[in-house]
Design a protein around this motif. Structure first.
Motif: not given
Lengths: 362, 289
Positions: B102-119
């Motif tokens: 649920g929400g935890w997975q979304v949060l963890l996903f964001a933490l791991v993969f959001l940095p990929l979207t930053v140059s």
């Protein structure tokens, strides 16, 4: 085989388990004798798998005590309990061969290969899988995988074997064969076994006793014949086997027999209910005989209309049209369909008073 | 004749082995040929072309010169440290990600993969801001009384490793996560009921089953880290020369194509060794199923 023989004795006392707001086990107690096969039977969500996981040590109950052979194991981790589990879909190790799967527990317990090899060979022979020893488990059929799972659990000589829906992955025909085969095998090994199942027929086949579970409690714990013939509640009546049910009101009591007025006429049955009580009258399908039998002492007789006829091979089911909707239902099983009976025809049905069951209306 | 034999029409023997669907790969192959294979061939060609025809002088310079050997070793070391760090942090993270709901997975996903979207440039500059002499980390430690004067962090190898691990962590987490997600979570349970201690469960069940993901992640991160250019340039400048930095210098500043191309060939060989080795290892690990 004698080497695999070792028995335990399980008691669960006042076990409770909650997940958030949901009470999954509600002050549940059960005692299982040495060498006995007990089924935990109930619909999904009744707590049967949770109870199994608590006994295995994969979950810890919030309260209560679990003992095996007199030893309190409530707080022991799973790997120190010596309780074997055959998982639903078996959970075989996909990276290991058949023999490596079976030998896993022996290796884990630090048993030397020289000592383990004959025990693995014995377990392979026990489940008739010796010629498949070197195969990867992913190459096996469902029935073979089940045998490997059973051998893997038995080879470490557990004091108790738990089986979680062990037949659900098999097709119907194979399931029936494996039920008898597994029961025979476990009897031979002499182990105490707990089956978890939602399939009442399976429970009736494999068990010495059946615990019917409802909302985290045991509704009735009894041998299959008692459970079927004398269900303790409407819930058990419904869950195990079929029945004809009629709502009614007690008109008179006394002498161990009460009279009940139903929409299909008066019925008498053993029981103790005060006049005026609302009850449900129930009778098992095979206790009913069709046709206007000559009036006799101790027989109930009702008139009904046939709605549908289902031919089941060894027997025929009549579904009756009942005047009331809801709780009432009519299912009668006959060894042979009488002449001239079909959908729409009226039938007279007789059943003995002593076969008639009464339950307080829900 | 009363009966006529029914003759089956002779079917043409199947000749073509290849599925016609394979033709769908042609545009991709053509594209790679033009933009990748051809330039690569030209590059390799320029690495062995001297004033008087064929020469291995470029390779002699890269492999014989102590400075360039040091650069190669430094790149390998950077790749190794980055890969080890990403593995240590990423392996448990991948499990958390695979088992979260649920929400935890979304949060963890964001933490791991959001940095990929930053140059990667923005990220590396960000590290610079954090690690500077008057940066956030020094300010924090000074005010907490942990240190008395600012510590030099930027332009240190520690800062470089931290930055590199940050940049390449998602490439470790993703392949391990995708393997762990497919793993039956009841397998360790089954091992426990057979008497296996937590350590035995991990080494004999969980680890071997997750190894294909680990091999993929390690080879991916290593081949990326060993070729790193931006992060070491921004966090270390000339103090830590990697193969890619030498290549850029050779092509852009020195106009020494032979040197740059030879260094590129060495880097290519290292990466190819890792990728081919990993896929062989993976086949062996997968072959046991």
């Amino acid at each position: 085989m004698a080497a695999l023989r070792q028995a335990g004795h399980l008691t669960v006392a006042g076990a409770a388990k909650r997940f958030g707001a949901a009470t999954v086990l509600d002050d549940l107690s059960i005692a299982v004798a040495k060498g006995e096969f007990v089924s935990l039977l109930g619909p999904s969500g009744c707590g049967k798998t949770t109870l199994l996981r608590c006994i295995a040590g994969l979950l810890r109950p919030d309260s209560g005590r679990i003992t095996v052979a007199g030893r309190d194991i409530t707080t022991l981790p799973a790997h120190k309990r010596n309780v074997g589990v055959v998982f639903q879909n078996y959970a075989l190790f996909p990276h290991l061969t058949v023999a490596e799967n079976i030998g896993f527990g022996l290796r884990a317990q630090g048993i030397r290969p020289a000592e383990a090899a004959p025990r693995i060979a014995e377990a392979l022979a026990l489940v008739r899988m010796s010629e498949h020893a070197g195969k990867p488990v992913t190459a096996l059929s469902g029935g073979q995988q089940q045998r490997v799972a059973v051998a893997r659990a038995l080879v470490v000589r557990p004091s108790l074997l738990l089986l979680d829906e062990p037949f659900s992955a098999l097709d119907r025909k194979l399931r029936e064969t494996m039920q008898v085969e597994l029961k025979h095998l476990l009897r031979e090994v002499g182990i105490t076994a707990i089956f978890v199942t939602h399939d009442q027929e399976e429970a009736l086949v494999v068990s010495d006793r059946i615990a019917v579970m409802n909302a985290g409690r045991i509704e009735q714990l009894a041998d299959p014949a008692t459970l079927y013939g004398r269900p303790a509640s409407l819930y058990v009546l419904d869950f195990v086997g079929q029945s004809t049910r009629l709502a009614g009101r007690v008109s008179a009591g006394g002498g161990g027999l009460v009279s009940v007025e139903t929409a299909l006429g008066p019925v008498r049955a053993p029981g103790a209910f005060a006049p005026g009580s609302r009850v449900v009258v129930a009778v098992r399908p095979e206790a009913v005989t069709p046709g206007a039998a000559s009036p006799a002492e101790g027989l109930n007789r009702i008139e009904a209309r046939v709605r549908e006829v289902s031919f089941l091979g060894s027997r025929t089911q009549l579904h009756l049209d009942l005047p009331e909707e809801g709780e009432d239902r009519g299912v009668v099983e006959l060894a042979r369909l009488p002449e001239g009976i079909g959908p729409g025809s009226p039938v007279t049905l007789s059943f003995r008073e002593e076969d008639t069951m009464l339950f307080p209306a829900a | 004749m009363s009966a006529t034999a029914i003759e089956a029409p002779a079917l043409p023997a199947p000749r073509r082995r290849m599925d016609p669907l394979g033709l769908l790969a042609l545009p991709g192959i053509a594209f790679l040929f033009v933009v990748f294979l051809l330039p690569l061939a030209l590059l390799l060609w320029s690495s062995i072309r001297g004033g008087e025809g064929f020469t291995l002088a470029g390779y002699w310079r890269v492999l014989g010169d102590e400075y360039y050997r040091g650069v190669i070793l430094a790149s390998l070391q950077l790749g190794l440290v980055t890969t080890s760090g990403a593995l240590l942090l990423g392996y448990p993270a991948a499990f958390a990600l695979a088992r979260a709901r649920g929400g935890w997975q979304v949060l963890l996903f964001a933490l791991v993969f959001l940095p990929l979207t930053v140059s990667i440039i923005v990220k590396s500059f960000g590290w610079g801001i954090v690690l500077r002499r008057d940066g956030i980390l020094n300010w924090l430690m000074l005010n907490l009384g942990l240190i008395e004067r600012p510590v030099r962090m930027i332009f240190t190898e520690g800062a470089l490793y931290a930055g590199m691990i940050n940049v390449f962590l998602p490439f470790m987490v993703l392949p391990i996560y995708s393997v762990v997600r497919m793993m039956d979570p009841r397998l360790p349970d089954a091992a426990a009921t057979l008497g296996a201690s937590p350590w035995f469960r991990f080494t004999r069940v969980t680890l071997p089953l997750s190894l294909p993901g680990v091999v993929a992640g390690v080879s991916l991160v290593f081949s990326l880290a060993v070729a790193a250019y931006v992060t070491p340039s921004l966090l270390m400048g000339d103090r830590y020369m990697t193969m890619s930095m030498v290549m850029a210098k050779a092509f852009l500043n020195l106009r020494d194509w032979q040197l740059g191309a030879a260094m590129a060939a060495v880097l290519l060989a290292v990466a190819a060794f890792v990728v081919v080795g990993a896929s062989l290892l993976q086949r062996r690990l997968g072959g046991g199923r």
